[in-house]
Design an enzyme around this catalytic site. Sequence first.
Site, mmCIF file in Angstrom:
data_model
loop_
_atom_site.group_PDB
_atom_site.id
_atom_site.type_symbol
_atom_site.label_atom_id
_atom_site.label_comp_id
_atom_site.label_asym_id
_atom_site.label_seq_id
_atom_site.Cartn_x
_atom_site.Cartn_y
_atom_site.Cartn_z
ATOM 1 N N HIS A 394 0.877 -1.401 0.117
ATOM 2 C CA HIS A 394 0.002 -0.039 0.004
ATOM 3 C C HIS A 394 0.729 1.145 -0.026
ATOM 4 O O HIS A 394 0.158 2.458 -0.296
ATOM 5 C CB HIS A 394 -0.968 -0.087 1.305
ATOM 6 C CG HIS A 394 -2.161 0.594 0.962
ATOM 7 N ND1 HIS A 394 -2.533 1.626 -0.213
ATOM 8 C CD2 HIS A 394 -3.539 0.623 1.690
ATOM 9 C CE1 HIS A 394 -3.631 1.783 -0.103
ATOM 10 N NE2 HIS A 394 -4.300 1.293 0.958
ATOM 11 N N ASP A 398 -1.966 2.220 -4.581
ATOM 12 C CA ASP A 398 -3.217 2.726 -3.846
ATOM 13 C C ASP A 398 -4.429 1.628 -4.063
ATOM 14 O O ASP A 398 -4.438 0.879 -5.008
ATOM 15 C CB ASP A 398 -3.941 4.158 -4.737
ATOM 16 C CG ASP A 398 -2.843 5.215 -4.146
ATOM 17 O OD1 ASP A 398 -2.216 5.203 -3.220
ATOM 18 O OD2 ASP A 398 -2.901 6.412 -5.002
#
Length: 423
Positions: A394, A398
């Site tokens: 992450h 995204d």
Amino acid sequence: MTQEVKVPTLGESVTEATVGEWLKQPGDAVAQDEPIASLETDKVAVEVPSPVAGVLGTQEVSVGDTVEVGALLATIEEGGAPAGDGEEAGRAAQAREQEKQIDQETAAVASGEASSGGDVPTMSPAVRRAVLEHGLDPTTIKGSGKDGRLTKEDVLAAAKAKGSTPAPSQSAPASPAPSPAPAPATSAKGERRTERVKMTRLRQTIAKRLKGAQEEAALLTTFNDCDMTAVIEAREAYKEVFAKKHGIKLGFMSFFAKAACLALKDVPAVNAQIDGDEIVYHDFVDISVAVSAPNGLVVPVVRNVESMSFAEVEQAIAGYGKKAKEGSLTMDDMTGGTFTISNGGVFGSLMSTPIINPPQSAVLGLHRIEDRPVAINGEVVIRPMMYLALSYDHRIIDGREAVTALKIMKEAIEDPMRMLIDL
């Protein structure tokens, strides 16, 4: 004349290895290029060949020792074989050919065991020969060697307990049969036992890398389900002409590899990696494909998948699978990779959250196909469905990018005619 045998170059950034097993003992006759020892690195097992024909002199290191590239392993007395050296060399060459055949046949057995979820133990050529000759399942035999390895005596004891006799071989050189070790005692009913086995170098490295990935990366997994009807129908419709033209079966992995290429092209972050305070983007797709090997799962790299045909992808994966079962994967085969595909479905997994393979930023997990009721056009129908899982870092990817990439893969699989099959 004495020849030194040193630790060979093991691959980029690999400077040391662990002595896993001596395949020859002092005084044994060896042929040129015949393996005398097996070394374990962080990624693969490497056999060290003899540079000359002769007799093994000294072993300078012991099993379990850590050795660096260029370190002295052993000495070979060149031309030191006893009288009848030519005949001995001929028998050695014949034995090597038999070993190759046995390795191939045993690898096929190991493959079936691996796909059913069994842990195939690491075996030396002599042990593999004994297992095949007696028709035994190596996963059912308890190893008494270092790190739980099977020894020839373990196999002979198991064969004796089973009442098995080896198949006769006219081409094998005559040799006195070794005395089998006594069968291990059966535990008393209700007895509780524990056993400590040292982790192999490869397993230690896997443990460190996976734990490091969890600690460093911001791991997250997104899921989707995929209707496999179209792919199954396409394989059924084209399997014969595909195999006839390309000499290989049309499998599921080529579909997912090509689907991944579409997604990674549209969402380049999923094919990127973090290097310090920079993000490195790639205009190529090198896919690490998890395949089963006797030592466990390994991830050789299929390079430039974006420019390969379905047949080329299938041939590359099949080639790596064969090398993995034979234990002949090299460091170059395992180096690199920008994205990973892992198929836990062959072991029966319904769903999982795979861990990324650093420095990569994403991994696609495939699972078993099962018939499930789904709603299509307002009606409930039964379709062959598979859960897809995309784990990602992450820090660089995204949620929108991860979901988009997985959705592209799903759509490509559900409509495979969008992808070129090269027929």
